[in-house]
Design a protein around this motif. Structure first.
Motif, PDB file in Angstrom:
ATOM      1  N   ARG A 119       0.838  -1.200   0.000  1.00  0.00           N
ATOM      2  CA  ARG A 119       0.000   0.000   0.000  1.00  0.00           C
ATOM      3  C   ARG A 119       0.868   1.243   0.000  1.00  0.00           C
ATOM      4  O   ARG A 119       2.041   1.207   0.382  1.00  0.00           O
ATOM      5  N   ARG A 120       0.236   2.355  -0.378  1.00  0.00           N
ATOM      6  CA  ARG A 120       1.013   3.567  -0.595  1.00  0.00           C
ATOM      7  C   ARG A 120       0.995   4.508   0.600  1.00  0.00           C
ATOM      8  O   ARG A 120       0.983   5.726   0.441  1.00  0.00           O
ATOM      9  N   HIS A 121       0.961   3.991   1.787  1.00  0.00           N
ATOM     10  CA  HIS A 121       0.908   4.841   2.969  1.00  0.00           C
ATOM     11  C   HIS A 121       1.730   4.171   4.059  1.00  0.00           C
ATOM     12  O   HIS A 121       1.776   2.941   4.139  1.00  0.00           O
ATOM     13  N   TRP A 122       2.362   4.988   4.909  1.00  0.00           N
ATOM     14  CA  TRP A 122       3.255   4.429   5.925  1.00  0.00           C
ATOM     15  C   TRP A 122       2.505   3.538   6.901  1.00  0.00           C
ATOM     16  O   TRP A 122       3.061   2.560   7.409  1.00  0.00           O
ATOM     17  N   ARG A 125       1.921  -0.074   5.774  1.00  0.00           N
ATOM     18  CA  ARG A 125       3.244  -0.689   5.654  1.00  0.00           C
ATOM     19  C   ARG A 125       3.825  -1.030   7.018  1.00  0.00           C
ATOM     20  O   ARG A 125       4.480  -2.050   7.210  1.00  0.00           O
ATOM     21  N   SER A 189      21.189   0.729   0.044  1.00  0.00           N
ATOM     22  CA  SER A 189      20.368   1.940   0.005  1.00  0.00           C
ATOM     23  C   SER A 189      20.979   3.033   0.869  1.00  0.00           C
ATOM     24  O   SER A 189      21.067   4.192   0.484  1.00  0.00           O
ATOM     25  N   GLN A 193      22.760   6.756  -0.080  1.00  0.00           N
ATOM     26  CA  GLN A 193      22.314   8.019   0.502  1.00  0.00           C
ATOM     27  C   GLN A 193      23.466   8.734   1.195  1.00  0.00           C
ATOM     28  O   GLN A 193      23.266   9.767   1.844  1.00  0.00           O
ATOM     29  N   LYS A 203      16.899  -0.632   8.717  1.00  0.00           N
ATOM     30  CA  LYS A 203      15.703  -1.320   9.238  1.00  0.00           C
ATOM     31  C   LYS A 203      16.025  -2.676   9.854  1.00  0.00           C
ATOM     32  O   LYS A 203      15.170  -3.284  10.487  1.00  0.00           O
ATOM     33  N   TYR A 291       0.532  -2.002  -7.246  1.00  0.00           N
ATOM     34  CA  TYR A 291      -0.415  -1.202  -6.474  1.00  0.00           C
ATOM     35  C   TYR A 291      -1.863  -1.604  -6.721  1.00  0.00           C
ATOM     36  O   TYR A 291      -2.762  -1.031  -6.140  1.00  0.00           O
TER      37      TYR A 291
ATOM     38  N   LEU B  66       7.692   6.205  -0.231  1.00  0.00           N
ATOM     39  CA  LEU B  66       7.231   4.944   0.337  1.00  0.00           C
ATOM     40  C   LEU B  66       8.443   4.128   0.783  1.00  0.00           C
ATOM     41  O   LEU B  66       8.532   3.683   1.914  1.00  0.00           O
ATOM     42  N   ASN B  67       9.347   3.896  -0.143  1.00  0.00           N
ATOM     43  CA  ASN B  67      10.664   3.350   0.175  1.00  0.00           C
ATOM     44  C   ASN B  67      11.684   4.313  -0.399  1.00  0.00           C
ATOM     45  O   ASN B  67      11.399   5.004  -1.368  1.00  0.00           O
ATOM     46  N   SER B  68      12.865   4.348   0.168  1.00  0.00           N
ATOM     47  CA  SER B  68      13.864   5.283  -0.311  1.00  0.00           C
ATOM     48  C   SER B  68      14.188   5.001  -1.775  1.00  0.00           C
ATOM     49  O   SER B  68      14.402   3.848  -2.180  1.00  0.00           O
ATOM     50  N   GLN B  87       7.750   5.780  -6.106  1.00  0.00           N
ATOM     51  CA  GLN B  87       7.873   5.795  -4.648  1.00  0.00           C
ATOM     52  C   GLN B  87       7.512   7.150  -4.058  1.00  0.00           C
ATOM     53  O   GLN B  87       7.510   7.321  -2.846  1.00  0.00           O
TER      54      GLN B  87
END
Lengths: 372, 352
Positions: A119-122, A125, A189, A193, A203, A291, B66-68, B87
């Motif tokens: 889903r597209r929301h924190w 998730r 990832s 960054q 995580k 999605y 949503l994800n980095s 994202q």
């Protein structure tokens, strides 16, 4: 009406909760739903219908009920232990306890977590991460998205069982890849960054914490045996999750870099497995667009199909039977009717590695791959 | 204050440089989804944040992810402000920079329609003409799912004619009568003019790709439909690429749209060769053309190594043609195929 089908999930989980509330031999209630669901899925006709969902929030309700129900399941278990209604000293009740918790931690928990992690929301998730703790893999979404969705049906995908691989082997290789790929992806990832892989944002720290919290909570509230039950249940659930996962892409082939097409997943269109799995077994369109809501996934009866997932699961415990009666015939059909010429070549190479027959032979005069 | 908190907010706007395009963002959807829904050709592939196809550079505005995006971008791109459209959740009006647009992206539509025409092209192929209740734009080569109440489930058919400007609600398909086929059986079973039909599309990625080299089209059965559609659309753009069109059928009576192909051939600005091949034509007939399988004549195509191939029709034909094209030196990424499966093949296979 179609929305109500998905309430099968909270009903099944609630039966498990009720079992611990009642205590004694009723702790077996949770695991008893497995053979019932299996028999129903086998005897009922296939379900190839699209869903008519006028109110999405009703269909979505079961997704958000699962976390409180799973917490309720553990709470009921611990209360039953503390109150003496569930005597973990009794072999029967000990085994019934971890079987019931283990089963419900996999089904319907994993399919629900899978839907939520896309889903597209924190919030959904985050709920997915908490639910995934119950089957021992809080960060499942990372490897699932970064590896499986990109590389499915290729040798890079730990979630695609190769031809000749048994379910026993797959549980271990898939588990290894899930954790290793997730760790690697997180570290990569962070480095991109400009951060260290050990940064607090990794995580993996959350994953470890969650994995400790569940048995630790059982130890604090219950006792050592309760904590052991939690650990065994998590491990069992992980095994079940990968065990069912084994049948989603078994032996399928895709050329790396080529688009994902309708024939790159097995479909199980059972009347029971579709709702209890939140349509995860009807999921090739999910790979085409992650999605798409589960109830909008269009069943593809023309696409490669397997028999009842429960039947496959049961037969898979005896690999020679699984290979002989389901895997090989279905893969031979797939190779003949669905595979592209390049995929056919890869398929025959996979057959050779598996020690299987070369059921497609090159026709040297025309370059056609013909069938025997 | 309450009014301010609960007032329905205007959707955020996204300006796409340097293409001078803009669109509104649908609440709860990613940047990519909103762009596609608005008809913008935002490049994309995996949609889950790993392939990097939907990269863009954020110039102004606020987003969350949503994800980095770092998961699907190089370190350099990430550090230079690139992010992934799939994202991105938009938190304010944005200005973004997108390297290029994908002109072959068209949003999906589900439209209600009515059958207006069902004419026999051969004894077992019907040209089905539908008018829908809204415009359906598509890229020639794509297909749509058709559904009628009388038949369970939808069936996929390629668009047989390119979109007509001003008549984007008129759609045309070629439907073959499949033995045992539910949908084709229904269509051939009586007059269906006026029947209600649902059209969901466009779907699929089969389309004409850019290039300067010759084009080889190989079709069988109703595989002719998308190939004709692609070529008719290309003709309008005065595409100057030689075409070799091989078409396989069983007998002379199965050849169709010959007039349309003849028109294409005469109007094409550079050489256009049409080669029909019949596999089951009686030996004593007057047919003087090619006989056998269409793939048997692939070797007659000139300059295969520099050509692009578009293959459409029954899977065995497509597979055979693809294998031979590769053997004669055509690179794999120059071959585009659309295999036509039919449900009657799979019905018995799926019994247990």
């Amino acid at each position: 009406m179609d929305s109500l089908r998905y309430f099968l999930s909270p009903v099944v989980t609630s039966i498990g909760v009720a079992g611990f509330v009642l205590g004694g031999h009723f702790v077996w209630l949770g695991i008893s739903t497995f053979p019932v669901l299996m028999i129903l899925d086998l005897v009922l006709p296939p379900d190839t219908d699209a869903r008519n969902i006028p109110h999405a929030w009703i269909a979505d309700m079961h997704l958000f009920l699962q976390l409180p129900l799973m917490i309720g399941l553990y709470a009921a278990f611990l209360i039953s232990v503390k109150s003496g209604r569930n005597d973990l000293g009794s072999g029967m009740q000990l085994v019934g306890s971890f079987l019931s918790i283990g089963w419900l931690s996999a089904v319907p928990t994993l399919p629900i977590a899978h839907e939520l992690m896309h889903r597209r929301h924190w919030f959904p998730r985050r709920v997915a991460q908490l639910l995934s703790t119950f089957y021992g893999e809080p960060n499942r979404d990372i490897a699932h998205v970064t590896i499986h969705h990109l590389h499915l049906d290729t040798r890079k995908d730990g979630d695609t069982a190769y031809r000749g691989q048994s379910v026993y082997s797959f549980v271990f290789t898939a588990t290894f890849h899930a954790f290793a790929d997730g760790l690697h992806a997180e570290a990569l990832s962070l480095r991109r960054q400009g951060l260290s892989a050990w940064n607090w944002r990794n995580k993996t720290y959350q994953e470890v914490l969650l994995l400790i919290c569940l048995p630790a909570g059982c130890l604090l509230v219950g006792n050592v045996t309760a904590a052991l039950v939690a650990i065994i249940a998590m491990a069992m659930a992980k095994g079940l999750v990968e065990g069912f996962n084994y049948y989603q892409h078994y032996g399928l082939i895709r050329v790396e870099g080529k688009p994902i097409e309708l024939h790159h997943a097995w479909n199980h269109l059972g009347m029971i497995v579709r709702p209890i799995g939140s349509e995860i077994t009807n999921h090739i369109h999910h790979h085409l667009n992650g999605y798409t809501r589960f109830y909008d996934l269009k069943p593809e009866p023309d696409a490669p199909r397997m028999p009842s997932l429960f039947l496959c699961f049961a037969l898979g415990f005896v690999p020679p039977l699984w290979f002989r009666f389901i895997a090989k015939p279905r893969l031979e059909d797939w190779d003949r009717r669905f595979a592209s010429p390049e995929e056919k070549k890869l398929a025959m190479a996979a057959n050779e590695r598996a020690g299987w027959a070369q059921w497609l032979e090159p026709d040297l005069s025309s370059g056609r791959l013909s069938t025997r | 204050m309450l009014k301010k908190w609960f007032k329905k907010k205007d959707p955020f706007k996204v300006i796409v440089a340097p293409h001078d395009r803009q669109f509104a963002v649908t609440a709860g959807h990613t940047l990519l989804e909103s762009a596609l829904a608005a008809g913008l050709g935002f490049p994309h592939d995996c949609r889950v944040g790993t392939c990097g196809s939907c990269r863009y550079r954020l110039v102004e505005g606020k987003i969350s992810e949503l994800n980095s995006s770092a998961m699907g971008l190089s370190a350099e791109d990430f550090q230079n402000g690139y992010r992934l459209g799939c994202q991105t959740i938009v938190r304010s009006d944005l200005k973004v920079w997108l390297p290029e647009l994908d002109e072959n992206t068209v949003p999906l539509a589900v439209l209600n329609g009515e059958i207006r025409g069902a004419s026999l092209l051969t004894e077992n192929i019907i040209e089905l003409c539908i008018v829908v209740d809204g415009p359906m734009n598509f890229v020639p080569g794509q297909y749509a799912d058709l559904e009628v109440e009388a038949v369970l489930g939808s069936r996929s058919y390629s668009f047989a004619a390119p979109p007509l400007v001003g008549h984007e609600d008129s759609l045309c398909f070629h439907v073959r009568h499949v033995p045992g086929g539910k949908f084709s059986g229904w269509l051939f079973g009586g007059s269906r003019i006026g029947a209600k039909i649902k059209v969901s599309g466009p779907r699929g990625r089969f389309h004409m790709h850019g290039g300067d080299g010759p084009v080889v089209c190989i079709g069988g059965g109703t595989g002719l439909a998308p190939l004709k559609c692609i070529l008719e659309a290309a003709l309008k753009t005065r595409l100057k690429r030689p075409v070799s069109f091989l078409y396989g059928a069983r007998t002379q009576s199965d050849l169709y749209c010959l007039q349309d192909i003849d028109t294409l051939s005469h109007q094409w600005p550079v050489p256009f060769t049409f080669i029909p091949v019949l596999s089951n034509e009686p030996l004593d007939s007057a047919w003087t053309g090619r006989r056998g399988f269409v793939s048997d004549y692939v070797e007659e195509v000139q300059d295969i190594k520099n050509s692009q191939a578009y293959l459409c029709g029954p899977p065995p034909m497509v597979d055979a043609a693809e294998t031979l094209l590769r053997r004669y030196g055509m690179p794999a990424d120059a071959i585009f195929a659309d295999r036509f499966f039919d449900r009657s093949m799979s019905a018995s296979q799926n019994q247990i």
